[in-house]
Design an enzyme around this catalytic site. Structure first.
Site, mmCIF file in Angstrom:
data_model
loop_
_atom_site.group_PDB
_atom_site.id
_atom_site.type_symbol
_atom_site.label_atom_id
_atom_site.label_comp_id
_atom_site.label_asym_id
_atom_site.label_seq_id
_atom_site.Cartn_x
_atom_site.Cartn_y
_atom_site.Cartn_z
ATOM 1 N N HIS A 195 0.818 -1.218 0.000
ATOM 2 C CA HIS A 195 0.000 0.000 0.000
ATOM 3 C C HIS A 195 0.842 1.254 0.000
ATOM 4 C CE1 HIS A 195 -3.813 -2.051 1.603
ATOM 5 N NE2 HIS A 195 -3.867 -1.857 0.318
ATOM 6 N N ARG A 302 -7.863 -5.026 -13.901
ATOM 7 C CA ARG A 302 -7.718 -6.219 -13.048
ATOM 8 C C ARG A 302 -8.931 -6.305 -12.130
ATOM 9 N NH1 ARG A 302 -1.860 -4.441 -12.906
ATOM 10 N NH2 ARG A 302 -0.634 -6.247 -13.522
ATOM 11 N N ARG A 338 -10.403 -7.724 -17.740
ATOM 12 C CA ARG A 338 -9.856 -9.072 -17.559
ATOM 13 C C ARG A 338 -10.731 -9.835 -16.578
ATOM 14 N NH1 ARG A 338 -3.908 -10.086 -15.206
ATOM 15 N NH2 ARG A 338 -4.885 -9.523 -13.233
ATOM 16 N N GLU A 436 0.629 -15.734 -21.010
ATOM 17 C CA GLU A 436 1.535 -15.545 -19.883
ATOM 18 C C GLU A 436 2.054 -16.877 -19.326
ATOM 19 O OE1 GLU A 436 -0.559 -13.392 -16.797
ATOM 20 O OE2 GLU A 436 -2.436 -14.404 -17.228
ATOM 21 N N ASN A 459 4.803 -10.342 -16.700
ATOM 22 C CA ASN A 459 5.118 -10.622 -15.287
ATOM 23 C C ASN A 459 5.056 -12.124 -15.023
ATOM 24 O OD1 ASN A 459 4.880 -7.876 -15.280
ATOM 25 N ND2 ASN A 459 2.940 -7.810 -14.191
ATOM 26 N N ASP A 460 3.963 -12.739 -15.449
ATOM 27 C CA ASP A 460 3.852 -14.180 -15.245
ATOM 28 C C ASP A 460 4.671 -14.959 -16.265
ATOM 29 O OD1 ASP A 460 2.317 -14.723 -12.924
ATOM 30 O OD2 ASP A 460 0.602 -13.813 -13.924
ATOM 31 N N ARG A 470 7.836 -14.375 -8.739
ATOM 32 C CA ARG A 470 7.811 -12.914 -8.900
ATOM 33 C C ARG A 470 7.703 -12.182 -7.573
ATOM 34 N NH1 ARG A 470 2.093 -11.949 -12.051
ATOM 35 N NH2 ARG A 470 2.118 -9.874 -11.169
ATOM 36 N N CYS A 507 0.752 -6.125 -21.526
ATOM 37 C CA CYS A 507 0.271 -5.420 -20.337
ATOM 38 C C CYS A 507 1.102 -5.739 -19.088
ATOM 39 C CB CYS A 507 -1.208 -5.714 -20.098
ATOM 40 S SG CYS A 507 -1.546 -7.457 -19.844
HETATM 41 C C1 PEP Z 1 1.215 -10.217 -16.109
HETATM 42 O O1 PEP Z 1 1.280 -11.357 -15.629
HETATM 43 O O2 PEP Z 1 2.115 -9.716 -16.807
HETATM 44 C C2 PEP Z 1 0.031 -9.372 -15.867
HETATM 45 C C3 PEP Z 1 -0.110 -8.202 -16.446
HETATM 46 O O3 PEP Z 1 -0.897 -9.834 -14.997
HETATM 47 P P1 PEP Z 1 -0.762 -9.778 -13.409
HETATM 48 O O4 PEP Z 1 0.451 -8.929 -13.085
HETATM 49 O O5 PEP Z 1 -2.033 -9.195 -12.920
HETATM 50 O O6 PEP Z 1 -0.574 -11.221 -13.068
HETATM 51 MG MG MG Z 2 -0.487 -12.360 -14.895
#
Ligand code: PEP
Ligand code: MG
Length: 576
Positions: A195, A302, A338, A436, A459-460, A470, A507
């Site tokens: 936060h 999200r 999403r 992802e 990210n994933d 991560r 994204c």
């Molecule tokens: C990702 O995995 O890159 C993504 C944008 O989704 P999140 O970060 O919400 O898992």
């Molecule tokens: Mg993701």
């Protein structure tokens, strides 16, 4: 010679100011067993503390300044809800009765149990919500210990710029800070998704988190420098260092002003290629920030935030109204919704069990296919919202085409139901998938031929490709967008989209890192989605890019075993 401490820079910027070392977050909890005749008095003391803490939060809520970001109020509301939830308002009372322990101890036991549940969650946002548990419990403990809960800054300090150092800061602490006089924030705990980090970014306050024992190194009133561009805290700066940083601060202010001038400029490269710069949002209130920087739409909404911190999931009407609200605020710009990307959460799915490896467990589309009613309700709400604006539906975490087939069948079922009920929706609403999972990335062509668009979740994708959690700070350094395996997967997804003649978006965080803008453009990416705070920097990078010149260099990079050095040599990435 100044001493430097390092941490995780979660909100960029440079700050120079006097240290205010807050003791917030440090409490001495004494544990003792009670004689049985005192048990009910202790329960009453506990309940009174909960009520007092709720009262304090209600007052703080009223004090939130009008200009404060919307998240501040929603975080405080979340804390109020948590205090009223049985897990905190009743379970500790039971522990007092069963174990004959004092209220502070019971509360600590319950906090440990709740934190364990949050730690086991796979969704990064939910996992960071353990902060909420710690913040609300700390407030109740303070009441029990009769500690002062006054603001961090004293009245007399409100005219000077202060750098706040604390173990941790709750959203309610942040409200009580007079933002104009807070030059920066440094905390011992927290990560990029905490936060403190989210609020600091929305308030534009430089912030460094994860600096262990920082309060032991810094003296009250000492002048210190935070270089949150490089993740460094400088102690005992000499005159030359201060002069250097003052000059950098002035240059940064000028650069920020220049960047804002780009807000209304079209996102077009030097060779005339148009690029979409969308925003990632978590709440529909975030749309205000996206408008401020001239985003071309929302590339990732999200929706799991809607489902968090509540006893039951939102029903169709509530979801519909929320999506509608976002559509209205976007005034014609596209909204990519999403579907739920949530891990095993007992509150939402009764009977779901905590799994040993949550990132590889029942999350996102896997959970939705196992709980079709949960998914159908959301699909119906999204479909209905699609009749009111430009909506795209995005499915997360697909691993196989079979999962996609099942998801599309449920979407068709939702369409059929709505048709029978004579409820309108856009039959042509675009449907896309987040790519992802490496298996999906390798077979992106199979997904592309069945969908209207793809969106790369780096990210994933990196987490799974590089076998790197991560959320685990100890392996953060292994997260490398320039790993050849990651680059080949990204390039393959973009090419698969082009071959199927469908748009490909990105994204994940990589899309918002302006160091990689040129490289991604050379690879063929034309739609970027990122936190609103990154949009102008990425726009600045693309305005100076000639894609055709870069494209010629791409084969050499893709063949390289060391793309990080090759990319610099070829000018495909920038150094900062
Ligand atoms: C990702 O995995 O890159 C993504 C944008 O989704 P999140 O970060 O919400 O898992
Ligand atoms: Mg993701």
């Amino acid at each position: 010679m100044p001493i430097a401490l390092s941490g995780i820079a979660v909100s960029k910027g440079i700050a120079i100011g006097k240290a205010r070392v807050s003791q917030h977050g440090q409490l001495d909890i004494v544990e003792y067993v009670l004689p049985s005749e005192y048990i009910e008095d202790e329960v009453a003391r506990f309940k009174h503390a909960i009520e007092t803490a709720c009262g304090q939060l209600r007052i703080i809520r009223q004090q939130v300044p009008e200009h404060a970001p919307a998240e501040v109020v929603s975080f405080i509301d979340t804390h109020l809800l948590m205090l009223q939830d049985e897990a905190l308002s009743s379970a500790p009372a039971e522990l007092i009765r069963q174990r004959r322990c004092n209220a502070e101890w019971a509360l600590k036991l319950q906090q440990d149990a709740l934190v364990q549940v949050f730690d086991a969650m796979e969704d990064p946002y939910l996992r960071t919500r353990r902060d909420d548990v710690e913040h609300v419990v700390r407030r109740v403990q303070q009441v029990l210990l009769r500690e002062e809960t006054q603001g961090i800054l004293h009245e007399s300090e409100r005219d000077e710029q202060r750098i706040i150092l604390a173990v941790d800061l709750a959203p309610s602490d942040m409200v009580q800070l007079n933002h104009r006089n807070v030059a920066a924030i440094i905390t011992e705990r927290g990560g990029p998704l905490s936060h403190t980090a989210i609020l600091a970014r929305s308030l534009g306050i430089p912030a460094l988190v994860g600096v262990p024992n920082v309060h032991q190194y810094v003296a009250e009133d000492e002048t210190i420098i935070l270089d949150a561009n490089n993740g460094a805290l400088l102690l005992s700066p000499d005159e030359a260092t201060l002069k250097h940083y003052r000059a950098r601060q002035r240059a940064a202010t000028v650069a920020r002003r220049e960047l804002f001038k780009l807000k209304d400029k079209g996102a077009k490269t030097l060779d005339g290629t148009r690029v979409s710069l969308h925003a990632n949002i978590e709440l529909s209130d975030d749309i205000t920030a996206t408008k401020r920087v001239g985003a071309t739409g929302v590339g990732l909404y999200r929706t799991e935030f809607l489902f968090m911190n509540r006893e039951s999931p939102p029903d169709e009407q509530e979801q519909y109204q929320t999506y509608l609200n976002a559509i209205k605020r976007l005034k014609g710009l596209p909204l990519t919704i999403r579907t739920l990307d949530l891990g095993a959460d007992k509150e939402i799915v009764p009977g779901a069990t905590a799994c040993t490896n949550p990132a590889l467990g029942l999350r996102a589309i896997r959970l939705c296919l196992k709980e079709p009613q949960l998914f159908l309700t959301q699909l119906r709400a999204i479909l209905r919202a699609s009749s009111k604006g430009k909506v795209r539906l995005l499915i997360p975490m697909l691993t196989s085409v079979q999962e996609l087939t099942q998801a599309l069948a449920l979407l068709n079922q939702a369409r059929g139901e709505l048709r029978r009920e004579k409820k309108s929706f856009d039959p042509k609403m675009a449907v896309g998938a987040m790519i992802e999972v490496p298996a999906a990335a390798i077979c992106a062509d199979l997904f592309a031929e069945r969908l209207d668009f793809l969106s790369i979740g780096t990210n994933d994708l990196m987490q799974y490709t590089l076998a790197t959690d991560r959320l685990d700070e100890s392996v953060n350094h292994l997260f490398d967008p320039l790993n050849p395996g990651v680059l080949r997967l990204i390039h393959g997804i973009i090419k698969a989209g082009h071959k199927a003649k469908i748009p490909v978006s990105m994204c994940g965080e990589m899309a918002g890192d302006s160091r990689y803008t040129r490289l991604l453009l050379a690879m063929g990416l034309r739609e970027f989605s990122m936190p609103p705070s990154s949009i102008l920097e990425v726009k600045q990078a693309l305005l100076g890019t000639d894609i055709s010149k870069l494209q010629r260099k791409l084969p050499k990079l893709m063949a390289s075993a060391t793309p990080s050095t090759t990319a610099i040599e070829l000018g495909l990435i920038s150094l900062q």
